[in-house]
Write a protein that holds these residues in place. Structure first.
Motif, PDB file in Angstrom:
ATOM      1  N   LEU A  10       0.854  -1.177   0.000  1.00  0.00           N
ATOM      2  CA  LEU A  10       0.000   0.000   0.000  1.00  0.00           C
ATOM      3  C   LEU A  10       0.891   1.228   0.000  1.00  0.00           C
ATOM      4  N   GLU A  11       0.619   2.133  -0.921  1.00  0.00           N
ATOM      5  CA  GLU A  11       1.436   3.327  -1.085  1.00  0.00           C
ATOM      6  C   GLU A  11       0.547   4.565  -1.105  1.00  0.00           C
ATOM      7  N   GLY A  12       1.181   5.715  -0.941  1.00  0.00           N
ATOM      8  CA  GLY A  12       0.464   6.980  -0.974  1.00  0.00           C
ATOM      9  C   GLY A  12       1.118   7.976  -0.043  1.00  0.00           C
ATOM     10  N   GLY A  13       0.628   9.198  -0.094  1.00  0.00           N
ATOM     11  CA  GLY A  13       1.198  10.255   0.718  1.00  0.00           C
ATOM     12  C   GLY A  13       0.801  10.168   2.172  1.00  0.00           C
ATOM     13  N   GLU A  14       1.252  11.154   2.946  1.00  0.00           N
ATOM     14  CA  GLU A  14       0.934  11.196   4.371  1.00  0.00           C
ATOM     15  C   GLU A  14      -0.585  11.319   4.560  1.00  0.00           C
ATOM     16  N   GLY A  15      -1.110  10.594   5.537  1.00  0.00           N
ATOM     17  CA  GLY A  15      -2.519  10.695   5.864  1.00  0.00           C
ATOM     18  C   GLY A  15      -3.462   9.999   4.910  1.00  0.00           C
ATOM     19  N   ALA A  16      -2.938   9.173   4.011  1.00  0.00           N
ATOM     20  CA  ALA A  16      -3.799   8.511   3.020  1.00  0.00           C
ATOM     21  C   ALA A  16      -4.567   7.330   3.604  1.00  0.00           C
ATOM     22  N   GLY A  17      -4.187   6.874   4.791  1.00  0.00           N
ATOM     23  CA  GLY A  17      -4.900   5.754   5.417  1.00  0.00           C
ATOM     24  C   GLY A  17      -4.294   4.394   5.141  1.00  0.00           C
ATOM     25  N   SER A 102       7.890   4.093  -2.435  1.00  0.00           N
ATOM     26  CA  SER A 102       8.069   5.269  -1.583  1.00  0.00           C
ATOM     27  C   SER A 102       9.410   5.940  -1.843  1.00  0.00           C
ATOM     28  N   THR A 103      10.445   5.144  -2.085  1.00  0.00           N
ATOM     29  CA  THR A 103      11.748   5.739  -2.402  1.00  0.00           C
ATOM     30  C   THR A 103      11.699   6.440  -3.752  1.00  0.00           C
ATOM     31  N   ARG A 104      11.011   5.844  -4.711  1.00  0.00           N
ATOM     32  CA  ARG A 104      10.850   6.510  -6.011  1.00  0.00           C
ATOM     33  C   ARG A 104      10.187   7.876  -5.846  1.00  0.00           C
ATOM     34  N   ALA A 105       9.148   7.918  -4.998  1.00  0.00           N
ATOM     35  CA  ALA A 105       8.387   9.157  -4.842  1.00  0.00           C
ATOM     36  C   ALA A 105       9.110  10.162  -3.942  1.00  0.00           C
ATOM     37  N   TYR A 106       9.526   9.732  -2.764  1.00  0.00           N
ATOM     38  CA  TYR A 106      10.069  10.664  -1.771  1.00  0.00           C
ATOM     39  C   TYR A 106      11.480  11.138  -2.116  1.00  0.00           C
ATOM     40  N   GLN A 107      12.396  10.198  -2.325  1.00  0.00           N
ATOM     41  CA  GLN A 107      13.779  10.605  -2.613  1.00  0.00           C
ATOM     42  C   GLN A 107      13.992  10.843  -4.102  1.00  0.00           C
ATOM     43  N   GLY A 108      13.225  10.139  -4.949  1.00  0.00           N
ATOM     44  CA  GLY A 108      13.353  10.337  -6.379  1.00  0.00           C
ATOM     45  C   GLY A 108      12.685  11.615  -6.837  1.00  0.00           C
ATOM     46  N   ALA A 109      11.349  11.607  -6.904  1.00  0.00           N
ATOM     47  CA  ALA A 109      10.622  12.773  -7.434  1.00  0.00           C
ATOM     48  C   ALA A 109      10.750  13.987  -6.522  1.00  0.00           C
ATOM     49  N   ALA A 110      10.447  13.819  -5.228  1.00  0.00           N
ATOM     50  CA  ALA A 110      10.470  14.961  -4.322  1.00  0.00           C
ATOM     51  C   ALA A 110      11.885  15.356  -3.919  1.00  0.00           C
ATOM     52  N   GLY A 111      12.812  14.408  -3.934  1.00  0.00           N
ATOM     53  CA  GLY A 111      14.194  14.696  -3.577  1.00  0.00           C
ATOM     54  C   GLY A 111      15.082  15.015  -4.753  1.00  0.00           C
TER      55      GLY A 111
END
Length: 220
Positions: A10-17, A102-111
């Motif tokens: 399960l993936e998604g941003g903060e607070g997604a449940g 999550s690594t793709r999104a957080y450190q990849g795209a956002a980082g």
């Protein structure tokens, strides 16, 4: 795959449940007669949990996105070796709150780390051990941050919750791009719906893609 369990993330941003839905999915799969291992990232094994504390405290932020990505990868290697792969080999179904996306999104795209760099790191840490199904819980960044703040109460925001709305909107776009690039693995779920409605959508996706009832019958 007949003797192997299934790996669901399960993936998604903060607070997604994600944590709530991971628990609900565990109950559904268990009720179907399957052995289920519910786990999380960062964490899921003793050494990985120790790294979780370092990462979410913000201590590792000084190392930059490259350093954080390497710490996540180290935790993921231990998580796979100690928890995920042994469970899959004995036929259990693994439900993980976050994994390599999550690594793709957080450190990849956002980082701002290059996709090629992230892909090489994932090849080392994950190899062929990709999820069978990834459920991406999608909602606007502001709604997710509001939920995370309510859940946290008077507690301190962790390393990633403390980032601004722009950071979290980038995460949302990154997850939707991952889903668009890998439709065979990923299903996007509207996380703005009620918890019961999200649970129902998650179960429909799991039933359609992985046939848990059939797997439970075959295991008897």
């Amino acid at each position: 795959m007949s003797g192997r369990g299934r790996f669901i993330t399960l993936e998604g941003g903060e607070g997604a449940g994600k944590s709530v839905q991971a628990r609900r999915l565990e109950r559904r799969l268990s009720a179907a007669g399957l052995e289920v291992v519910r786990t999380r990232e960062p964490g899921g094994s003793p050494h990985a949990e120790a790294l979780r504390a370092v990462i979410l405290s913000g201590f590792a932020k000084a190392f930059g996105p490259e350093g954080e990505a390497l710490l996540f990868a180290a935790a993921r290697i231990d998580h796979l070796d100690q928890t995920i792969l042994p469970a899959l080999r004995r036929g259990a179904w693994v439900v993980s709150d976050r994994f390599a996306d999550s690594t793709r999104a957080y450190q990849g795209a956002a980082g701002d780390l290059p996709a090629e760099w992230i892909a090489r790191l994932e090849a080392v840490a994950v190899g062929p051990n990709r999820p069978d199904l990834t459920l991406i819980l999608d909602l606007p960044a502001e709604a997710g941050l509001a939920r995370a703040g309510f859940r946290r109460g008077a507690g301190q925001a962790d390393r990633f919750e403390a980032e601004g709305t722009g950071f979290h909107e980038t995460l949302r776009r990154a997850y939707l791009e991952i889903a668009a690039d890998e439709p065979g693995r990923c299903v996007v779920i509207d996380a703005l719906a009620s918890e019961d409605a999200v649970e129902a959508a998650v179960w429909r996706a799991v039933e359609a893609r992985l046939d848990p009832q059939g797997a439970a019958r075959a295991a008897r």
